[in-house]
Design a protein around this motif. Structure first.
Motif, PDB file in Angstrom:
ATOM      1  N   LEU A  78     -96.531  56.466 -51.703  1.00 38.20           N
ATOM      2  CA  LEU A  78     -97.261  57.579 -51.123  1.00 38.20           C
ATOM      3  C   LEU A  78     -97.456  57.418 -49.610  1.00 38.20           C
ATOM      4  CD1 LEU A  78     -98.798  60.173 -52.006  1.00 38.20           C
ATOM      5  CD2 LEU A  78    -100.854  58.767 -52.103  1.00 38.20           C
ATOM      6  N   VAL A  79     -97.889  56.246 -49.179  1.00 40.85           N
ATOM      7  CA  VAL A  79     -98.252  56.035 -47.781  1.00 40.85           C
ATOM      8  C   VAL A  79     -97.074  55.537 -46.943  1.00 40.85           C
ATOM      9  CG1 VAL A  79     -99.763  54.737 -46.218  1.00 40.85           C
ATOM     10  CG2 VAL A  79    -100.660  55.603 -48.373  1.00 40.85           C
ATOM     11  N   PHE A  80     -96.387  54.524 -47.453  1.00 40.75           N
ATOM     12  CA  PHE A  80     -95.347  53.868 -46.660  1.00 40.75           C
ATOM     13  C   PHE A  80     -93.935  54.353 -46.984  1.00 40.75           C
ATOM     14  CE2 PHE A  80     -98.762  50.604 -47.153  1.00 40.75           C
ATOM     15  CZ  PHE A  80     -99.237  50.689 -45.863  1.00 40.75           C
ATOM     16  N   LYS A  81     -93.808  55.270 -47.925  1.00 44.79           N
ATOM     17  CA  LYS A  81     -92.502  55.812 -48.338  1.00 44.79           C
ATOM     18  C   LYS A  81     -91.539  54.713 -48.813  1.00 44.79           C
ATOM     19  CE  LYS A  81     -93.500  60.019 -46.830  1.00 44.79           C
ATOM     20  NZ  LYS A  81     -94.855  60.282 -47.171  1.00 44.79           N
ATOM     21  N   THR A  82     -92.075  53.717 -49.504  1.00 46.90           N
ATOM     22  CA  THR A  82     -91.274  52.628 -50.059  1.00 46.90           C
ATOM     23  C   THR A  82     -91.771  52.317 -51.465  1.00 46.90           C
ATOM     24  OG1 THR A  82     -90.416  50.413 -49.649  1.00 46.90           O
ATOM     25  CG2 THR A  82     -92.726  50.787 -49.101  1.00 46.90           C
ATOM     26  N   GLU A  83     -90.982  51.614 -52.232  1.00 47.04           N
ATOM     27  CA  GLU A  83     -91.357  51.266 -53.602  1.00 47.04           C
ATOM     28  C   GLU A  83     -91.281  49.765 -53.793  1.00 47.04           C
ATOM     29  OE1 GLU A  83     -89.137  53.460 -56.474  1.00 47.04           O
ATOM     30  OE2 GLU A  83     -89.514  55.358 -55.487  1.00 47.04           O
ATOM     31  N   LEU A  84     -91.765  49.313 -54.946  1.00 53.71           N
ATOM     32  CA  LEU A  84     -91.658  47.908 -55.279  1.00 53.71           C
ATOM     33  C   LEU A  84     -90.189  47.547 -55.427  1.00 53.71           C
ATOM     34  CD1 LEU A  84     -94.437  47.526 -57.985  1.00 53.71           C
ATOM     35  CD2 LEU A  84     -94.552  46.806 -55.623  1.00 53.71           C
ATOM     36  N   GLY A  85     -89.844  46.364 -54.967  1.00 51.61           N
ATOM     37  CA  GLY A  85     -88.476  45.882 -55.091  1.00 51.61           C
ATOM     38  C   GLY A  85     -88.385  44.909 -56.254  1.00 51.61           C
ATOM     39  N   GLY A  86     -87.537  43.915 -56.116  1.00 50.32           N
ATOM     40  CA  GLY A  86     -87.377  42.889 -57.134  1.00 50.32           C
ATOM     41  C   GLY A  86     -88.504  41.871 -57.086  1.00 50.32           C
ATOM     42  N   PHE A  87     -88.487  40.946 -58.020  1.00 48.78           N
ATOM     43  CA  PHE A  87     -89.549  39.949 -58.150  1.00 48.78           C
ATOM     44  C   PHE A  87     -89.676  39.088 -56.898  1.00 48.78           C
ATOM     45  CE2 PHE A  87     -91.314  35.886 -59.528  1.00 48.78           C
ATOM     46  CZ  PHE A  87     -92.445  36.310 -60.212  1.00 48.78           C
ATOM     47  N   PHE A  88     -88.572  38.717 -56.273  1.00 51.69           N
ATOM     48  CA  PHE A  88     -88.603  37.827 -55.125  1.00 51.69           C
ATOM     49  C   PHE A  88     -88.599  38.572 -53.787  1.00 51.69           C
ATOM     50  CE2 PHE A  88     -86.812  35.204 -58.517  1.00 51.69           C
ATOM     51  CZ  PHE A  88     -87.726  34.176 -58.494  1.00 51.69           C
ATOM     52  N   ASN A  89     -88.884  39.860 -53.811  1.00 52.22           N
ATOM     53  CA  ASN A  89     -88.936  40.670 -52.606  1.00 52.22           C
ATOM     54  C   ASN A  89     -90.346  40.600 -52.020  1.00 52.22           C
ATOM     55  OD1 ASN A  89     -88.958  42.758 -50.706  1.00 52.22           O
ATOM     56  ND2 ASN A  89     -87.535  43.996 -51.915  1.00 52.22           N
ATOM     57  N   ILE A  90     -90.450  40.284 -50.733  1.00 56.45           N
ATOM     58  CA  ILE A  90     -91.763  40.155 -50.082  1.00 56.45           C
ATOM     59  C   ILE A  90     -92.540  41.466 -50.125  1.00 56.45           C
ATOM     60  CG2 ILE A  90     -90.934  40.611 -47.742  1.00 56.45           C
ATOM     61  CD1 ILE A  90     -93.611  38.052 -48.653  1.00 56.45           C
ATOM     62  N   ARG A  91     -91.837  42.590 -50.026  1.00 52.66           N
ATOM     63  CA  ARG A  91     -92.490  43.903 -50.088  1.00 52.66           C
ATOM     64  C   ARG A  91     -93.204  44.082 -51.424  1.00 52.66           C
ATOM     65  NH1 ARG A  91     -88.119  47.747 -49.516  1.00 52.66           N
ATOM     66  NH2 ARG A  91     -87.805  47.359 -51.707  1.00 52.66           N
ATOM     67  N   THR A  92     -92.589  43.624 -52.506  1.00 54.38           N
ATOM     68  CA  THR A  92     -93.200  43.713 -53.830  1.00 54.38           C
ATOM     69  C   THR A  92     -94.516  42.956 -53.859  1.00 54.38           C
ATOM     70  OG1 THR A  92     -91.054  43.912 -54.896  1.00 54.38           O
ATOM     71  CG2 THR A  92     -92.877  43.169 -56.267  1.00 54.38           C
ATOM     72  N   TRP A  93     -94.515  41.754 -53.321  1.00 54.67           N
ATOM     73  CA  TRP A  93     -95.715  40.921 -53.347  1.00 54.67           C
ATOM     74  C   TRP A  93     -96.829  41.493 -52.474  1.00 54.67           C
ATOM     75  CZ3 TRP A  93     -96.610  36.916 -56.581  1.00 54.67           C
ATOM     76  CH2 TRP A  93     -95.538  36.518 -57.360  1.00 54.67           C
ATOM     77  N   VAL A  94     -96.480  41.969 -51.285  1.00 54.87           N
ATOM     78  CA  VAL A  94     -97.501  42.528 -50.382  1.00 54.87           C
ATOM     79  C   VAL A  94     -98.127  43.779 -50.996  1.00 54.87           C
ATOM     80  CG1 VAL A  94     -97.865  43.609 -48.129  1.00 54.87           C
ATOM     81  CG2 VAL A  94     -96.484  41.542 -48.306  1.00 54.87           C
ATOM     82  N   LEU A  95     -97.302  44.675 -51.517  1.00 55.81           N
ATOM     83  CA  LEU A  95     -97.834  45.886 -52.142  1.00 55.81           C
ATOM     84  C   LEU A  95     -98.644  45.562 -53.396  1.00 55.81           C
ATOM     85  CD1 LEU A  95     -94.838  48.363 -51.759  1.00 55.81           C
ATOM     86  CD2 LEU A  95     -97.024  48.429 -50.554  1.00 55.81           C
ATOM     87  N   ALA A  96     -98.188  44.597 -54.179  1.00 57.97           N
ATOM     88  CA  ALA A  96     -98.914  44.225 -55.391  1.00 57.97           C
ATOM     89  C   ALA A  96    -100.268  43.605 -55.051  1.00 57.97           C
ATOM     90  CB  ALA A  96     -98.076  43.264 -56.233  1.00 57.97           C
ATOM     91  N   ILE A  97    -100.308  42.757 -54.033  1.00 58.56           N
ATOM     92  CA  ILE A  97    -101.584  42.159 -53.625  1.00 58.56           C
ATOM     93  C   ILE A  97    -102.518  43.229 -53.082  1.00 58.56           C
ATOM     94  CG2 ILE A  97    -102.674  40.586 -51.966  1.00 58.56           C
ATOM     95  CD1 ILE A  97    -100.163  38.790 -52.314  1.00 58.56           C
ATOM     96  N   LEU A  98    -102.010  44.142 -52.268  1.00 52.70           N
ATOM     97  CA  LEU A  98    -102.822  45.248 -51.755  1.00 52.70           C
ATOM     98  C   LEU A  98    -103.400  46.063 -52.911  1.00 52.70           C
ATOM     99  CD1 LEU A  98    -103.765  47.082 -49.372  1.00 52.70           C
ATOM    100  CD2 LEU A  98    -101.624  48.305 -49.671  1.00 52.70           C
ATOM    101  N   GLY A  99    -102.558  46.395 -53.868  1.00 53.48           N
ATOM    102  CA  GLY A  99    -103.026  47.149 -55.034  1.00 53.48           C
ATOM    103  C   GLY A  99    -104.034  46.375 -55.852  1.00 53.48           C
TER     104      GLY A  99
END
Length: 88
Positions: free
Chosen positions: A49-70
């Protein structure tokens, strides 16, 4: 990510969220895991919604940052709903 990946991610992210936002919470292991899994889903939604990106794979840093934020968002809502005060 498979079902086991979501559980592992949820457990780790839930524990990290509780470490970042300390305080006494009931529920233990199961609540931590559920908060982390729901947090990962919320993080994915916020990222989309905000960053126009989605969760990636398990070892993707974006996945971890978004998951921690959530997970931090979900933990804050959980504490508001249960009446837990944030204390160090």
């Amino acid at each position: 990510m498979g079902f086991i990946g979501w559980i592992v991610l949820g457990l780790i992210v839930g524990a990290l969220a509780k470490a970042i936002m300390p305080g006494k919470d009931g529920g233990g292991f199961i609540i931590t895991m559920l908060l982390g899994i729901v947090g990962a889903v919320v993080g994915g939604f916020v990222g989309k919604l905000v960053f126009k990106t989605e969760l990636g794979g398990f070892f993707n840093i974006r996945t971890w940052v978004l998951a921690i934020l959530g997970a931090l968002i979900v933990l804050g809502i959980y504490r508001l709903a249960t009446g837990k005060k944030i204390t160090s």
